[in-house]
Scaffold this active site. Structure first.
Site, PDB file in Angstrom:
ATOM      1  N   ASP A  45      -1.656   1.777  -2.272  1.00  0.00           N
ATOM      2  CA  ASP A  45      -1.570   2.785  -1.207  1.00  0.00           C
ATOM      3  C   ASP A  45      -0.165   3.369  -1.020  1.00  0.00           C
ATOM      4  O   ASP A  45       0.163   3.850   0.070  1.00  0.00           O
ATOM      5  CB  ASP A  45      -1.980   2.224   0.178  1.00  0.00           C
TER       6      ASP A  45
ATOM      7  N   CYS B  26      -8.920   2.697  -3.508  1.00  0.00           N
ATOM      8  CA  CYS B  26      -8.463   1.613  -4.388  1.00  0.00           C
ATOM      9  C   CYS B  26      -9.349   1.329  -5.585  1.00  0.00           C
ATOM     10  O   CYS B  26      -8.939   1.496  -6.721  1.00  0.00           O
ATOM     11  CB  CYS B  26      -8.329   0.307  -3.619  1.00  0.00           C
TER      12      CYS B  26
ATOM     13  N   ASP C 139      -2.050   3.080  -6.720  1.00  0.00           N
ATOM     14  CA  ASP C 139      -3.470   3.383  -6.944  1.00  0.00           C
ATOM     15  C   ASP C 139      -3.954   4.612  -6.176  1.00  0.00           C
ATOM     16  O   ASP C 139      -4.956   5.226  -6.542  1.00  0.00           O
ATOM     17  CB  ASP C 139      -4.360   2.156  -6.669  1.00  0.00           C
TER      18      ASP C 139
END
Ligand code: NAG
Ligand code: NAG
Ligand code: NAG
Ligand code: NAG
Ligand code: NAG
Ligand code: NAG
Ligand code: NAG
Length: 500
Positions: free
Chosen positions: A31, A66, A295
């Site tokens: 993140d 994710c 990600d």
């Protein structure tokens, strides 16, 4: 067959014939945004990777979430081809379908060609849980395996140490990943090349810094770009949910999230410095590629949203990407459009292998002076909705199973909904910088932005574009959404492009 390919490559590109295949180290954070200054605290990453290598300024993910994004990273495939639709097992995350594809990742390719391979940290969100085979299962492709069971946390977790689950209540996870990496590097020699993937939890929720970093950024507040906490009326349904703007009482929380994210990243920054030092002191650094990325991105307060990812805006789909290594230009930026599905074929090529044509991504062009590029990048997201994620005190009772993450502490603002399902084309060339997104909702809602003129995506230009241009994007997107393999995904219309 493999030897034959290597020899052919050697004849074609002398550089592949170096005495020893290079080592490859990937650091994949969780993140970490680039648009909101998420890279600002990373002094060592800039010093040891950016200044010694190339910083990519147009790096995107295939999905701003994710598990789907990580599946793309590992496989080099778009979401519609790896079929990891969301973070749940039912949505493909570490499901049986994925576990079949998992035998063909960049890790299995490198291991099969003689690399020693190491993974430590978060893998796919549903790895190691009972429903997907438990922590005894070691994903193929890894000679040394330290996968985190489940989603990112900082304490109180289980790691599968080569299939042996080890519970730890109080050891800070990023530091454990660092220690495991340093032990691994200690034992490496030039005689066998190695691949390492280090996947720390930072700066994912709950944004917990190491104790030594708590309060380091106590005076830092979140960035207030022109799109911060504004009400919007030209965006899709979820973005129009109240409250907008967010009430003033919530803003200190956003500031706290922002500074905690930065603080949690400092342990990652230290880890990178320690890894570089260990490589150097073992005489391995000059023949090692280091790749630093995330990600997905993140938003904090943009368009009156709270804090999360899952949206098509630049905050969420852009990620940091810095690469250093023997053949990478030093201390330069590179504007070429790159997707996370390019990393698998890039890593294979760096390791002297021919990436299979079945991958949707393509090897990165490391020539920073090449400005002759045009690319339509597909971003897909499948909105989540789930019973029980709407707090009973929230007013959205009517169809709560189509909504997600509506908490009272967010003033009941929902972060996701089933119809927050979209596909975008992110179109970048030396002259174009646009985005076209189509939502699978009852309105077939469409958003379009001219990022060069409107970097904060304040104005949806869909009603201003020429019909012919809109038609082209719609057609292109309809083809991209089912594309398969690099040559098809790179230009599915198989016709001259409308723009130069
Ligand atoms: C650790 O995790 C377990 C299982 O998720 C939970 O029951 C327990 O309360 C957690 N302990 C702490 C100290 O957070
Ligand atoms: C490193 O190698 C030594 C000697 O072979 C071995 O005892 C040790 O367990 C290895 N360490 C790791 C982390 O693999
Ligand atoms: C934060 O700002 C206040 C007021 O300007 C100052 O007194 C304090 O020392 C600062 N704290 C830190 C950690 O920089
Ligand atoms: C990197 O480039 C910048 C200017 O673009 C320069 O100021 C800096 O000294 C360079 N650093 C290295 C390590 O070469
Ligand atoms: C995840 O995807 C699956 C398959 O499309 C779907 O059944 C499930 O409802 C999704 N999960 C959530 C939370 O929306
Ligand atoms: C999106 O889903 C929500 C929740 O089911 C619903 O209330 C809303 O009308 C939908 N909006 C559109 C444009 O489909
Ligand atoms: C949305 O698109 C579908 C499929 O193209 C079409 O059948 C439907 O009529 C459209 N709905 C609206 C509101 O435009």
């Amino acid at each position: 067959m493999l030897n034959y390919l290597l020899i052919t490559l050697c004849l074609a590109h002398v550089a592949v014939c170096q005495d020893h295949n290079p080592n490859i180290v990937v650091i994949l954070t969780d993140d970490q945004d680039v648009v909101l200054g998420g890279m600002n605290p990373m002094k060592n990453v800039h010093r040891f990777i950016g200044n010694e290598g190339t910083t990519f300024t147009n790096s995107f993910v295939t999905s701003p979430i994710c598990c789907p994004s990580r599946a793309s990273f590992l496989s080099g495939l778009h979401v519609h081809n790896h079929m990891t639709w969301n973070n749940s097992v039912s949505g493909g995350c570490y499901s049986r379908t994925w576990r079949k594809l998992e035998t063909r990742t960049f890790a299995t390719a490198l291991k099969d060609s003689g690399y020693n391979t190491f993974y430590a940290g978060k893998y796919l969100n549903e790895y190691g849980v009972h429903a997907t085979g438990g922590p005894e299962q070691i994903p193929p492709g890894w000679s040394e395996w330290h996968g985190l069971v489940g989603n990112s946390v900082y304490y109180n977790y289980t790691i599968s140490n080569n299939g042996v689950p080890t519970y730890s209540p109080d050891l800070y996870l990023t530091d454990i990943i660092r220690d495991l990496s340093l032990n691994f590097i200690e034992n490496q020699t030039e005689s066998q090349p190695f691949l390492m993937v280090l996947a720390p939890p930072a700066p994912h929720q709950p944004f917990t810094p190491a104790p030594r970093h708590q309060g380091v950024f106590s005076n830092v507040t979140t960035v207030r770009h022109p799109n911060f906490n504004i009400a919007v009326n030209d965006k899709h349904w979820l973005l129009s949910m109240p409250p907008a703007p967010l009430p003033a009482e919530m803003i200190p929380d956003l500031d706290k999230v922002y500074r905690s994210r930065w603080e949690s990243l400092l342990a990652v920054d230290e880890m990178v410095a320690d890894v570089v030092e260990a490589l150097d002191s073992n005489s391995l650094l000059t023949n090692t590629y280091l790749i630093y990325t995330s990600d997905n991105g993140y938003h904090i307060g943009q368009f009156s949203q709270v804090y999360d990812k899952r949206q098509p805006y630049e905050t969420d789909i852009r990620v940091p990407l810095l690469i250093r290594g023997p053949k990478v230009q030093k201390n330069v930026t590179n504007d070429q459009p790159v997707l996370n599905i390019d990393l698998a074929p890039t890593i294979m090529e760096l390791a002297g292998l021919l990436p299979p044509k079945s991958l949707d991504g393509k090897p990165i062009n490391f020539d920073s002076l090449n400005k002759d590029f045009e690319r339509n990048m597909l971003v897909e997201y499948y909105g989540e909705g789930r019973d029980g994620t709407v707090d009973p005190s929230c007013p959205w009772k009517y169809d709560s199973d189509n909504l997600a993450q509506c908490y009272p502490e967010y003033d009941c603002k929902c972060q996701d909904s089933k119809n927050n399902t979209f596909a975008c084309l992110r179109h970048i060339s030396n002259r174009i910088n646009k985005k076209y997104c189509s939502f699978a909702d009852s309105e077939n809602f469409t958003e379009m932005y001219d990022i060069d003129n409107d970097p904060y995506e304040l104005t949806n230009i869909i009603d201003k574009e020429l019909p012919s241009v809109k038609h082209w994007y719609k057609l292109m997107l309809s083809q991209m959404i089912t594309c398969k393999g690099y040559s098809n995904c790179d230009n599915p219309l198989q016709q001259p492009r409308i723009y130069g």
